[in-house]
Structures are given as structure tokens and as C-alpha cells.
Design a protein around this motif. Structure first.
Motif, short mmCIF file in Angstrom:
data_model
loop_
_atom_site.label_atom_id
_atom_site.label_comp_id
_atom_site.label_asym_id
_atom_site.label_seq_id
_atom_site.Cartn_x
_atom_site.Cartn_y
_atom_site.Cartn_z
N ASN A 7 0.75 -1.16 -0.11
CA ASN A 7 -0.01 0.04 -0.04
C ASN A 7 0.86 1.23 0.03
OD1 ASN A 7 0.90 0.43 2.84
ND2 ASN A 7 -0.80 -0.77 3.60
N ASP A 8 0.25 2.50 0.11
CA ASP A 8 1.05 3.60 0.25
C ASP A 8 2.10 3.53 0.90
OD1 ASP A 8 -0.33 5.03 -1.92
OD2 ASP A 8 -1.59 6.01 -0.39
N LYS A 9 1.91 3.03 2.36
CA LYS A 9 3.01 3.30 3.24
C LYS A 9 4.08 1.93 3.17
CE LYS A 9 0.28 4.68 7.16
NZ LYS A 9 -1.30 4.67 6.68
N THR A 10 3.68 0.88 2.60
CA THR A 10 4.73 -0.13 2.51
C THR A 10 5.47 -0.25 1.09
OG1 THR A 10 3.03 -1.92 1.80
CG2 THR A 10 3.57 -1.51 4.35
N PHE A 11 4.86 0.24 0.10
CA PHE A 11 5.29 0.25 -1.21
C PHE A 11 6.71 0.43 -1.37
CE2 PHE A 11 6.31 2.02 -5.47
CZ PHE A 11 5.89 1.12 -6.34
N GLN A 12 7.53 1.35 -0.87
CA GLN A 12 8.99 1.93 -1.32
C GLN A 12 9.74 0.66 -0.44
OE1 GLN A 12 10.17 3.58 -3.53
NE2 GLN A 12 8.37 4.74 -3.93
N GLY A 13 9.46 0.41 0.41
CA GLY A 13 10.07 -0.53 1.39
C GLY A 13 10.21 -1.99 0.55
N LEU A 22 8.37 -6.36 -10.16
CA LEU A 22 7.17 -6.24 -10.76
C LEU A 22 5.94 -5.91 -10.10
CD1 LEU A 22 6.47 -8.89 -13.78
CD2 LEU A 22 4.71 -8.05 -12.41
N VAL A 23 5.31 -4.77 -10.52
CA VAL A 23 4.25 -4.26 -9.55
C VAL A 23 2.93 -4.34 -10.30
CG1 VAL A 23 3.59 -2.46 -8.29
CG2 VAL A 23 5.97 -2.93 -8.17
N ASP A 24 2.01 -4.87 -9.97
CA ASP A 24 0.60 -4.86 -10.74
C ASP A 24 -0.31 -3.80 -9.99
OD1 ASP A 24 -1.81 -5.40 -11.47
OD2 ASP A 24 -2.26 -7.35 -10.22
N PHE A 25 -0.66 -2.75 -10.78
CA PHE A 25 -1.44 -1.50 -10.07
C PHE A 25 -2.84 -2.13 -10.63
CE2 PHE A 25 2.71 0.33 -10.39
CZ PHE A 25 2.68 1.16 -9.16
N GLY A 26 -3.70 -2.36 -9.71
CA GLY A 26 -5.13 -2.93 -9.97
C GLY A 26 -6.27 -2.62 -9.15
N ALA A 27 -7.27 -3.15 -9.12
CA ALA A 27 -8.22 -2.99 -8.27
C ALA A 27 -9.11 -4.34 -8.02
CB ALA A 27 -9.29 -1.79 -8.66
N THR A 66 -1.06 7.58 -8.14
CA THR A 66 -0.75 9.00 -8.56
C THR A 66 0.61 9.18 -9.08
OG1 THR A 66 -2.70 9.61 -7.46
CG2 THR A 66 -1.14 11.37 -8.54
N GLU A 67 1.45 9.00 -8.00
CA GLU A 67 3.09 9.28 -8.20
C GLU A 67 3.31 8.35 -9.66
OE1 GLU A 67 7.30 7.84 -6.09
OE2 GLU A 67 5.19 7.81 -4.86
N TYR A 68 2.90 7.10 -9.88
CA TYR A 68 3.48 6.65 -11.23
C TYR A 68 2.47 6.76 -12.16
CZ TYR A 68 7.04 4.80 -8.32
OH TYR A 68 8.33 4.64 -7.33
N GLY A 69 1.61 7.68 -12.23
CA GLY A 69 0.74 7.99 -13.40
C GLY A 69 -0.02 6.99 -13.88
#
Length: 105
Positions: A7-13, A22-27, A66-69
Motif C-alpha cells: 500500500n502507500d505506506k509499504t510500497f517503497q520498502g 514487478l508491480v501490478d497496479f489494479g483494483a 498517482t505518483e506513477y501516473g
């Protein structure tokens, strides 16, 4: 190896600073996202420790999306050594993701 939900808090770590993530941006409500999930699970099994596979729910983590468009889902971003290097919008065949991973491994 299962995909790790971030999530927003754990992503960068959780984005690998060395190697491939590999990051899957979904819903949860997105039908193509549901089709993509088993493909990415298979890739995680196939490549094992060589890669890290993360999933981010854009509804729950709007800051990173949003950061990654991220404008449509699913979007897959490949990170190499912590930097985004490839972005695929929409559902693609497994072979497309494999060729991208091979490029950075």
C-alpha cells in the motif's frame, strides 16, 4: 511465491533496490485485473527468488498510483534496481511479461 500486497505506506520498502520487481497496479472490481493475477502468480513461481511480485490496489493506495501516473488498470510496472524501467497498460499475454523480465534478469 505469492504476490505481496503493498500500500502507500509499504510500497517503497518492498521495491527491490537490487534486482527486478514487478508491480501490478489494479483494483478488486477490475475484471482484467482478475485475469492477470494468476499469470503474475505463475511468473512468481517460475522466476522464484530472482524477482519480487507486488500488487497494489489503486483504490486503497491512491498516492502511489498517482505518483506513477496510473490512469487505467491493470498497469504493470517493472522496476530494475529500484527504478521504474517499463510500463505496460492493459492485460497482456504471459509471454509479454516473460520477455520483459528476461530483459532485466
Amino acid at each position: 511465491m505469492n504476490m505481496l500486497a503493498v500500500n502507500d505506506k509499504t510500497f517503497q520498502g518492498n521495491v527491490r533496490q537490487a534486482g527486478v520487481t514487478l508491480v501490478d497496479f489494479g483494483a478488486t472490481w477490475c475484471p482484467p485485473c482478475k485475469v492477470l493475477k494468476p499469470i503474475l502468480d505463475e511468473l512468481g513461481e517460475q522466476y522464484g527468488e530472482k524477482i519480487s511480485v507486488l500488487e497494489l490496489d489503486c483504490d486503497e493506495s491512491p498516492s502511489v498510483a498517482t505518483e506513477y501516473g496510473i490512469m487505467s488498470m491493470p498497469t504493470v510496472i517493472v522496476f530494475h534496481n529500484g527504478e521504474p524501467v517499463e510500463k505496460l497498460v492493459g492485460l497482456r499475454p504471459k509471454s509479454v511479461y516473460e520477455s520483459l523480465l528476461t530483459k532485466y534478469l
